[in-house]
Design an enzyme around this catalytic site. Structure first.
Site, PDB file in Angstrom:
ATOM      1  N   HIS A 210       0.802  -1.236   0.000  1.00 58.33           N
ATOM      2  CA  HIS A 210       0.000   0.000   0.000  1.00 58.33           C
ATOM      3  C   HIS A 210       0.828   1.276   0.000  1.00 58.33           C
ATOM      4  O   HIS A 210       0.268   2.371  -0.001  1.00 58.33           O
ATOM      5  CB  HIS A 210      -0.982   0.024   1.182  1.00 58.33           C
ATOM      6  CG  HIS A 210      -0.324   0.127   2.519  1.00 58.33           C
ATOM      7  ND1 HIS A 210       0.068  -0.969   3.239  1.00 58.33           N
ATOM      8  CD2 HIS A 210       0.025   1.202   3.266  1.00 58.33           C
ATOM      9  CE1 HIS A 210       0.621  -0.585   4.372  1.00 58.33           C
ATOM     10  NE2 HIS A 210       0.612   0.744   4.406  1.00 58.33           N
TER      11      HIS A 210
HETATM   12  C1  UD1 Z   1      -2.298   5.316   5.741  1.00 61.71           C
HETATM   13  C2  UD1 Z   1      -1.028   5.854   6.400  1.00 61.71           C
HETATM   14  C3  UD1 Z   1       0.086   4.818   6.276  1.00 61.71           C
HETATM   15  C4  UD1 Z   1      -0.357   3.475   6.818  1.00 61.71           C
HETATM   16  C5  UD1 Z   1      -1.652   3.045   6.159  1.00 61.71           C
HETATM   17  C6  UD1 Z   1      -2.120   1.793   6.837  1.00 61.71           C
HETATM   18  C7  UD1 Z   1      -0.645   8.282   6.281  1.00 61.71           C
HETATM   19  C8  UD1 Z   1       0.132   9.349   5.618  1.00 61.71           C
HETATM   20  N1  UD1 Z   1      -0.564   7.065   5.734  1.00 61.71           N
HETATM   21  O1  UD1 Z   1      -2.035   5.165   4.359  1.00 61.71           O
HETATM   22  O2  UD1 Z   1       1.204   5.247   7.031  1.00 61.71           O
HETATM   23  O3  UD1 Z   1       0.638   2.531   6.584  1.00 61.71           O
HETATM   24  O4  UD1 Z   1      -2.644   4.068   6.332  1.00 61.71           O
HETATM   25  O5  UD1 Z   1      -3.115   1.119   6.181  1.00 61.71           O
HETATM   26  O6  UD1 Z   1      -1.298   8.523   7.261  1.00 61.71           O
HETATM   27  N2  UD1 Z   1      -9.453   4.438   1.508  1.00 61.71           N
HETATM   28  C9  UD1 Z   1     -10.683   3.836   1.446  1.00 61.71           C
HETATM   29  N3  UD1 Z   1     -11.259   3.434   2.620  1.00 61.71           N
HETATM   30  C10 UD1 Z   1     -10.688   3.609   3.834  1.00 61.71           C
HETATM   31  C11 UD1 Z   1      -9.428   4.240   3.872  1.00 61.71           C
HETATM   32  C12 UD1 Z   1      -8.830   4.657   2.702  1.00 61.71           C
HETATM   33  O7  UD1 Z   1     -11.245   3.637   0.366  1.00 61.71           O
HETATM   34  O8  UD1 Z   1     -11.272   3.210   4.864  1.00 61.71           O
HETATM   35  C13 UD1 Z   1      -8.779   4.828   0.235  1.00 61.71           C
HETATM   36  C14 UD1 Z   1      -9.107   6.241  -0.203  1.00 61.71           C
HETATM   37  O9  UD1 Z   1      -9.164   6.243  -1.597  1.00 61.71           O
HETATM   38  C15 UD1 Z   1      -7.872   7.007   0.256  1.00 61.71           C
HETATM   39  C16 UD1 Z   1      -6.770   5.972   0.103  1.00 61.71           C
HETATM   40  O10 UD1 Z   1      -7.371   4.727   0.414  1.00 61.71           O
HETATM   41  O11 UD1 Z   1      -7.634   8.156  -0.516  1.00 61.71           O
HETATM   42  C17 UD1 Z   1      -5.582   6.212   1.011  1.00 61.71           C
HETATM   43  O12 UD1 Z   1      -5.970   6.356   2.374  1.00 61.71           O
HETATM   44  P1  UD1 Z   1      -5.090   7.239   3.393  1.00 61.71           P
HETATM   45  O13 UD1 Z   1      -5.595   7.120   4.771  1.00 61.71           O
HETATM   46  O14 UD1 Z   1      -4.919   8.621   2.857  1.00 61.71           O
HETATM   47  O15 UD1 Z   1      -3.657   6.608   3.272  1.00 61.71           O
HETATM   48  P2  UD1 Z   1      -3.222   5.098   3.310  1.00 61.71           P
HETATM   49  O16 UD1 Z   1      -2.597   4.749   2.032  1.00 61.71           O
HETATM   50  O17 UD1 Z   1      -4.333   4.264   3.827  1.00 61.71           O
HETATM   51  N1  UDP Z   2      -3.662  -6.168   8.948  1.00 61.29           N
HETATM   52  C1  UDP Z   2      -4.940  -6.727   9.017  1.00 61.29           C
HETATM   53  N2  UDP Z   2      -5.591  -7.034   7.851  1.00 61.29           N
HETATM   54  C2  UDP Z   2      -5.029  -6.850   6.616  1.00 61.29           C
HETATM   55  C3  UDP Z   2      -3.732  -6.280   6.550  1.00 61.29           C
HETATM   56  C4  UDP Z   2      -3.086  -5.932   7.736  1.00 61.29           C
HETATM   57  O1  UDP Z   2      -5.458  -6.941  10.113  1.00 61.29           O
HETATM   58  O2  UDP Z   2      -5.664  -7.174   5.608  1.00 61.29           O
HETATM   59  C5  UDP Z   2      -2.984  -5.790  10.202  1.00 61.29           C
HETATM   60  C6  UDP Z   2      -1.605  -6.405  10.419  1.00 61.29           C
HETATM   61  O3  UDP Z   2      -1.676  -7.651  11.084  1.00 61.29           O
HETATM   62  C7  UDP Z   2      -0.915  -5.362  11.270  1.00 61.29           C
HETATM   63  C8  UDP Z   2      -1.505  -4.043  10.762  1.00 61.29           C
HETATM   64  O4  UDP Z   2      -2.739  -4.403  10.133  1.00 61.29           O
HETATM   65  O5  UDP Z   2      -1.263  -5.541  12.644  1.00 61.29           O
HETATM   66  C9  UDP Z   2      -0.583  -3.380   9.775  1.00 61.29           C
HETATM   67  O6  UDP Z   2      -1.232  -2.323   9.149  1.00 61.29           O
HETATM   68  P1  UDP Z   2      -0.809  -1.713   7.745  1.00 61.29           P
HETATM   69  O7  UDP Z   2       0.044  -2.670   6.995  1.00 61.29           O
HETATM   70  O8  UDP Z   2      -2.048  -1.213   7.116  1.00 61.29           O
HETATM   71  O9  UDP Z   2       0.013  -0.411   8.165  1.00 61.29           O
HETATM   72  P2  UDP Z   2       1.555  -0.116   8.473  1.00 61.29           P
HETATM   73  O10 UDP Z   2       1.978  -1.047   9.551  1.00 61.29           O
HETATM   74  O11 UDP Z   2       2.308  -0.274   7.203  1.00 61.29           O
HETATM   75  O12 UDP Z   2       1.543   1.309   8.891  1.00 61.29           O
END
Ligand code: UD1
Ligand code: UDP
Length: 367
Positions: A210
């Site tokens: 992601h």
């Molecule tokens: C965010 C965090 C990242 C973390 C990740 C975990 C920041 C800068 N980034 O990235 O550090 O590793 O979460 O998963 O805070 N979206 C949906 N539904 C949701 C959430 C997001 O559709 O419930 C989609 C939207 O199109 C959104 C995109 O995902 O624009 C990105 O979501 P966003 O929270 O901005 O960043 P992540 O890539 O999820």
């Molecule tokens: N995780 C989950 N379901 C998924 C992917 C990740 O429960 O489909 C959990 C995973 O076990 C870990 C956390 O989400 O505890 C990690 O989150 P993510 O990879 O979104 O974020 P990051 O750690 O990169 O910030």
């Protein structure tokens, strides 16, 4: 009660819930010292990115839900700040506790400190030294703003000292995400997910992706898919795709080609915590760009190939099962084949990645 402190515990995105849960539970054990208030910013809002974690981690409904949703870096951070400031004004907490490195972490810390409310940062001091990552900016700034810096490893303490943060603010308490894993490990073992997906232990690779640097750039994403095309000839690949990644796959037109490419590639929606831990602990190896997965795989002793050039969690490489493979398909495939030949990296679990982390945090706060 003079010593009772109202503590805002902030979660916003998926990786926050498993960090907040043990602290919430621990604070509830000291009703005369802490009044924890669970604040959810709504940065993540899909059921599979939010609600399922409250359920799996036995967290209550949030006391305060800010409902900020998605947006560009600036818009999202600003919306969180605007809504969080209103909640701060209304509730007047004595301490704001933030976890990890997402936009919610920085936005809430920044609002709190400008309202003269102390900030505690859990998972402080991690550094990738890569300022193109939004998370790195969030980490550096949150640490500068914080009064209590709770770290997971010695290296994090060193990073903070190098940035001039006073030693008395830094507390090496261990890894609270691992505390959640330990707490819910048995529940994860009971998950029916392997049977539901028709998988056997050790016979599949688990993939998550992601990072914007991997999925927002067509060429990089394509390189990863090239590696995947090779790997799925050798072993089943389970790929729970993050919403950002699903969106990008559609935009680049990769989605149809991927779902038709082979029966060995299973693309799904994200899984809840218990199902996902179950998939992780039974996988042959992980392919990922997640921060948390690098740590969880080190804990489980499962080889992890990290699709990045750097990591803010170097202890998972020096002590754990993690290898940084970047996004060059040749390198990724070579390392995957090594694992399939039985040469997967072995490692050790770092100190304090145990069940006592939240207790250590609370002890510091009690003083
Ligand atoms: C965010 C965090 C990242 C973390 C990740 C975990 C920041 C800068 N980034 O990235 O550090 O590793 O979460 O998963 O805070 N979206 C949906 N539904 C949701 C959430 C997001 O559709 O419930 C989609 C939207 O199109 C959104 C995109 O995902 O624009 C990105 O979501 P966003 O929270 O901005 O960043 P992540 O890539 O999820
Ligand atoms: N995780 C989950 N379901 C998924 C992917 C990740 O429960 O489909 C959990 C995973 O076990 C870990 C956390 O989400 O505890 C990690 O989150 P993510 O990879 O979104 O974020 P990051 O750690 O990169 O910030």
């Amino acid at each position: 009660m003079a010593n009772l402190r109202k503590v805002f515990l902030i979660a916003g995105a998926r990786p926050n819930f498993m960090k907040v849960a043990p602290i919430w539970e621990e604070m509830k054990r000291y009703p005369d010292r802490f009044q924890p208030v669970f604040v959810h910013t709504g940065q993540h809002y899909d059921d599979q990115m939010s609600r399922v974690f409250l359920q799996d981690l036995e967290l209550p409904q949030p006391d305060i839900y800010l409902g900020v949703g998605s947006g560009s870096q600036g818009v999202q951070t600003a919306r969180i700040m605007i809504e969080f400031e209103k909640a701060m004004d209304r509730e007047k907490p004595d301490l704001v506790m933030v976890v990890g490195d997402v936009n919610s972490t920085l936005a809430c810390a920044l609002v709190a400190v400008k309202m003269y409310v102390p900030v505690a940062h859990v998972e402080a001091g991690l550094r990738s030294f890569d300022r193109t990552m939004p998370e790195e900016i969030n980490r550096i700034l949150t640490d500068q703003l914080s009064d209590y810096l709770f770290t997971t490893c010695e290296q994090a303490n060193e990073n903070l000292s190098r940035e001039g943060i006073a030693g008395k603010k830094i507390h090496l308490v261990g890894n609270v995400m691992i505390q959640s894993l330990l707490r819910y490990r048995q529940g994860a073992e009971r998950s029916p997910i392997l049977a539901e997906l028709g998988l056997n232990r050790g016979e599949y690779c688990l993939l998550t992706l992601h990072r914007p640097s991997n999925v927002d750039q067509r060429e990089t994403f394509q390189r990863i898919l090239e590696a995947l095309a090779w790997i799925q000839h050798k072993i089943k690949v389970v790929f729970p795709a993050h919403p950002r990644t699903q969106k990008q796959m559609k935009q680049f037109g990769f989605d149809n080609a991927m779902s038709q490419s082979s029966n060995n590639l299973m693309i799904t929606d994200p899984f809840g915590y218990l199902d996902f831990l179950c998939l992780e602990m039974n996988a042959k190896f992980l392919l990922t760009d997640s921060g948390g997965l690098q740590e969880e795989s080190t804990f489980f002793g499962i080889p992890c190939l990290t699709l990045r050039e750097n990591t803010e969690r170097p202890v998972t490489v020096t002590q754990g099962t993690n290898i940084l493979v970047g996004t060059d398909p040749t390198r990724i495939v070579k390392e995957a084949l090594d694992i399939l030949k039985g040469n997967g990296k072995r490692g050790e679990v770092p100190e304090f990645w145990d069940e006592g982390v939240a207790h250590r945090i609370v002890e510091v706060l009690v003083g």
